[in-house]
Write a protein that holds these residues in place. Structure first.
Motif, PDB file in Angstrom:
ATOM      1  N   THR A 163      21.083  -8.082   2.650  1.00  0.00           N
ATOM      2  CA  THR A 163      19.711  -7.875   2.193  1.00  0.00           C
ATOM      3  C   THR A 163      19.135  -9.152   1.597  1.00  0.00           C
ATOM      4  N   PHE A 164      17.966  -9.531   2.074  1.00  0.00           N
ATOM      5  CA  PHE A 164      17.252 -10.695   1.552  1.00  0.00           C
ATOM      6  C   PHE A 164      15.966 -10.215   0.894  1.00  0.00           C
ATOM      7  N   PRO A 165      15.928 -10.187  -0.431  1.00  0.00           N
ATOM      8  CA  PRO A 165      14.729  -9.691  -1.104  1.00  0.00           C
ATOM      9  C   PRO A 165      13.646 -10.764  -1.207  1.00  0.00           C
ATOM     10  N   GLU A 166      12.386 -10.298  -1.185  1.00  0.00           N
ATOM     11  CA  GLU A 166      11.272 -11.187  -1.510  1.00  0.00           C
ATOM     12  C   GLU A 166      11.026 -11.071  -3.005  1.00  0.00           C
ATOM     13  N   ILE A 167      10.941 -12.201  -3.680  1.00  0.00           N
ATOM     14  CA  ILE A 167      10.920 -12.210  -5.145  1.00  0.00           C
ATOM     15  C   ILE A 167       9.615 -12.802  -5.666  1.00  0.00           C
ATOM     16  N   VAL A 168       9.072 -12.155  -6.694  1.00  0.00           N
ATOM     17  CA  VAL A 168       7.931 -12.691  -7.431  1.00  0.00           C
ATOM     18  C   VAL A 168       8.429 -13.122  -8.808  1.00  0.00           C
ATOM     19  N   ASN A 169       8.351 -14.411  -9.097  1.00  0.00           N
ATOM     20  CA  ASN A 169       8.784 -14.926 -10.393  1.00  0.00           C
ATOM     21  C   ASN A 169       7.670 -14.765 -11.420  1.00  0.00           C
ATOM     22  N   THR A 170       8.050 -14.319 -12.610  1.00  0.00           N
ATOM     23  CA  THR A 170       7.067 -14.102 -13.660  1.00  0.00           C
ATOM     24  C   THR A 170       7.730 -14.235 -15.026  1.00  0.00           C
ATOM     25  N   ASN A 171       6.990 -13.933 -16.068  1.00  0.00           N
ATOM     26  CA  ASN A 171       7.552 -13.934 -17.431  1.00  0.00           C
ATOM     27  C   ASN A 171       6.812 -12.883 -18.250  1.00  0.00           C
ATOM     28  N   GLY A 172       7.287 -12.672 -19.457  1.00  0.00           N
ATOM     29  CA  GLY A 172       6.659 -11.660 -20.304  1.00  0.00           C
ATOM     30  C   GLY A 172       7.343 -11.559 -21.649  1.00  0.00           C
ATOM     31  N   ILE A 173       7.029 -10.482 -22.364  1.00  0.00           N
ATOM     32  CA  ILE A 173       7.613 -10.267 -23.690  1.00  0.00           C
ATOM     33  C   ILE A 173       7.987  -8.801 -23.839  1.00  0.00           C
ATOM     34  N   PHE A 174       8.827  -8.546 -24.830  1.00  0.00           N
ATOM     35  CA  PHE A 174       9.154  -7.172 -25.191  1.00  0.00           C
ATOM     36  C   PHE A 174       8.064  -6.624 -26.115  1.00  0.00           C
TER      37      PHE A 174
ATOM     38  N   LEU B  93      19.813  -4.911 -28.197  1.00  0.00           N
ATOM     39  CA  LEU B  93      19.965  -6.361 -28.015  1.00  0.00           C
ATOM     40  C   LEU B  93      18.640  -7.100 -28.091  1.00  0.00           C
ATOM     41  N   PHE B  94      17.534  -6.360 -28.017  1.00  0.00           N
ATOM     42  CA  PHE B  94      16.227  -6.991 -27.927  1.00  0.00           C
ATOM     43  C   PHE B  94      15.328  -6.517 -29.066  1.00  0.00           C
ATOM     44  N   THR B  95      14.251  -7.257 -29.255  1.00  0.00           N
ATOM     45  CA  THR B  95      13.295  -6.881 -30.293  1.00  0.00           C
ATOM     46  C   THR B  95      11.886  -7.245 -29.832  1.00  0.00           C
ATOM     47  N   VAL B  96      10.915  -6.694 -30.498  1.00  0.00           N
ATOM     48  CA  VAL B  96       9.518  -6.906 -30.128  1.00  0.00           C
ATOM     49  C   VAL B  96       9.164  -8.386 -30.232  1.00  0.00           C
ATOM     50  N   GLY B  97       8.501  -8.905 -29.206  1.00  0.00           N
ATOM     51  CA  GLY B  97       8.062 -10.296 -29.219  1.00  0.00           C
ATOM     52  C   GLY B  97       8.978 -11.259 -28.507  1.00  0.00           C
ATOM     53  N   MET B  98      10.182 -10.806 -28.090  1.00  0.00           N
ATOM     54  CA  MET B  98      11.097 -11.685 -27.368  1.00  0.00           C
ATOM     55  C   MET B  98      10.507 -12.071 -26.011  1.00  0.00           C
ATOM     56  N   TYR B  99      10.579 -13.364 -25.676  1.00  0.00           N
ATOM     57  CA  TYR B  99      10.104 -13.838 -24.384  1.00  0.00           C
ATOM     58  C   TYR B  99      11.223 -13.757 -23.346  1.00  0.00           C
ATOM     59  N   VAL B 100      10.843 -13.482 -22.090  1.00  0.00           N
ATOM     60  CA  VAL B 100      11.825 -13.390 -21.010  1.00  0.00           C
ATOM     61  C   VAL B 100      11.283 -14.081 -19.761  1.00  0.00           C
ATOM     62  N   ASP B 101      12.207 -14.555 -18.937  1.00  0.00           N
ATOM     63  CA  ASP B 101      11.892 -14.974 -17.570  1.00  0.00           C
ATOM     64  C   ASP B 101      12.340 -13.850 -16.653  1.00  0.00           C
ATOM     65  N   ALA B 102      11.497 -13.459 -15.706  1.00  0.00           N
ATOM     66  CA  ALA B 102      11.799 -12.289 -14.885  1.00  0.00           C
ATOM     67  C   ALA B 102      11.529 -12.539 -13.420  1.00  0.00           C
ATOM     68  N   ARG B 103      12.192 -11.729 -12.587  1.00  0.00           N
ATOM     69  CA  ARG B 103      11.978 -11.751 -11.146  1.00  0.00           C
ATOM     70  C   ARG B 103      11.762 -10.320 -10.680  1.00  0.00           C
ATOM     71  N   ILE B 104      10.693 -10.103  -9.949  1.00  0.00           N
ATOM     72  CA  ILE B 104      10.390  -8.787  -9.407  1.00  0.00           C
ATOM     73  C   ILE B 104      10.772  -8.786  -7.932  1.00  0.00           C
ATOM     74  N   TYR B 105      11.631  -7.843  -7.535  1.00  0.00           N
ATOM     75  CA  TYR B 105      12.073  -7.742  -6.145  1.00  0.00           C
ATOM     76  C   TYR B 105      11.094  -6.829  -5.401  1.00  0.00           C
ATOM     77  N   VAL B 106      10.200  -7.449  -4.636  1.00  0.00           N
ATOM     78  CA  VAL B 106       9.092  -6.695  -4.054  1.00  0.00           C
ATOM     79  C   VAL B 106       9.396  -6.114  -2.674  1.00  0.00           C
ATOM     80  N   SER B 107      10.337  -6.716  -1.907  1.00  0.00           N
ATOM     81  CA  SER B 107      10.685  -6.181  -0.594  1.00  0.00           C
ATOM     82  C   SER B 107      12.077  -6.645  -0.212  1.00  0.00           C
ATOM     83  N   ASN B 108      12.663  -5.987   0.792  1.00  0.00           N
ATOM     84  CA  ASN B 108      14.005  -6.321   1.250  1.00  0.00           C
ATOM     85  C   ASN B 108      14.035  -6.427   2.767  1.00  0.00           C
TER      86      ASN B 108
END
Length: 392
Positions: free
Chosen positions: A70-81, A302-317
């Protein structure tokens, strides 16, 4: 005679030279043929890499086949808790006062209805006094109102007297109810309030259960109603708020997998799932908010409000024929892999061919093999350890 003999000797010498030249050329030709044959044989031999069974086992080498991955298509993004609005409360006082007792700590867990701190102000006495006085007046005014109502119906009393009694009663009733609600906001029980238990100190109660953050008060300071004393955050519904650019929005739907890591822990990855996609775009950033929940709720601590993250959304396979990335070695822009040619069971020897591959998409773990039809279904490749053998 002498002249004739000389001529014969000369001819013989010429003949011998010619004969030797022919033999030499033939020798060179035979040497050249042998060298070319040896080179071809050497090329065929050097193209094979052999390993003993002992070397194979010591190197923990593994074999694998080209198969669909499986080869997923990925959207790179970021956000917070973050938490939903109803899970976060800013605590202030409805009535101004001086902080008297505050025995709480940042990060402390509190329950709904728990006393957070106390306030003291002489004005609290006035409110309680007014309530008790109004309560006492109301009883008499109600009786007078009922009496005037009966007299008015029997034409004994004038309408003016009845209306005056009614106005006094209803005005006092409104004042009584207002003071009663104020006492409740001060967390004082109006039903049990008497002249003997009037208080100068009131409690400030936690409106929700959660963890204390941003404590701004200390003993003795004056706290007006407009100031926030502290904040309470309930992390039971902690979630990720990701920001996705509008040009990628058409790929994002509910239910897609999200993998994320903290900024200071890039090597550790966690999973979440998209629960809701926002409906409005930030006019300045041109992003939309994507709401995601953790796959494993036991990790919320393990997490708390305001923590920043780097994320990847797997949109298709996409499913493609591929080999693990470790099996492929790139040299001067050309991809190579080691194909098992044969295994000599008698001598316990593995023989591998160094072959070229046509590669396509490269994923996190696998690389697409475009010329997969060049190999049999049973073709086996060296999965790990190929890099050093090919480079050497």
């Amino acid at each position: 005679m002498t002249k004739i003999k000389y001529t014969q000797n000369t001819d013989i010498k010429h003949i011998m030279k010619y004969f030797i030249a022919i033999i030499f050329v033939s020798f060179l030709g035979s040497c050249g043929t042998k060298t070319e044959s040896q080179t071809e044989e050497q090329d065929n031999t050097t193209n094979l890499i052999t390993l003993s069974k002992e070397q194979f086992d010591m190197g923990k080498i593994e074999l694998g086949k080209i198969k669909k991955e499986t080869f997923p298509e990925i959207v790179n993004t970021n956000g917070i808790f973050g938490v939903p609005p109803e899970r976060k409360a800013s605590v202030s006082a409805y009535f101004a006062g001086y902080v008297k007792d505050v025995n709480i700590l940042e990060g402390e867990k509190v329950e709904k209805g728990q006393v957070l701190f106390t306030l003291e102000n002489p004005d609290y006495i006035n409110i309680q006094q007014n309530f008790l006085e109004t309560k006492a007046q109301l009883k008499n005014l109600k009786s007078e109102y009922k009496r005037q109502e009966i007299l008015y119906k029997e034409n004994v009393s004038s309408k003016k007297s009845f209306l005056t009694a009614e106005t006094n009663y209803l005005t006092t009733e409104a004042k009584y109810q207002s003071l009663r609600q104020q006492l409740k906001m001060m967390h004082l029980d109006p039903d049990n309030l008497t002249a003997k238990n009037i208080k100068t100190v009131i409690n400030v109660i936690s409106p929700i259960g959660g963890y204390l953050t941003d404590i701004r008060i200390s003993n003795g300071i004056f706290l007006p109603p407009t100031d926030v004393a502290l904040t309470i955050v309930n992390t039971d519904h902690l979630h990720l708020e990701l920001s996705v650019y509008e040009k990628k929005l058409h790929n994002i739907i509910e239910g897609q997998e999200v993998r994320f890591s903290l900024l200071d822990q890039k090597d550790k990855e966690y999973k979440a799932e998209i629960i809701q996609v926002g409906k409005s775009i930030d006019p300045e950033k041109r992003t939309i908010s994507v709401h995601s929940h953790l796959e494993n709720d036991s990790l919320l601590s393990l997490f708390t409000v305001g923590m920043y993250v780097d994320a990847r959304i797997y949109v298709s396979n996409d499913t493609l024929f591929a080999l693990p990335n470790e099996a492929i070695v790139e040299v001067d822009g050309i991809s190579y892999a080691l194909l098992l040619d044969k295994y000599d069971n008698e001598n316990k020897i593995f023989s591998f061919k160094n072959i070229k591959l046509k590669t396509g998409r490269k994923g996190e773990y696998f690389t697409e093999i475009l010329n997969h039809n060049d190999f049999n279904d049973d073709s086996q490749f060296m999965i790990n350890g190929a890099f050093n053998l090919i480079k050497d």
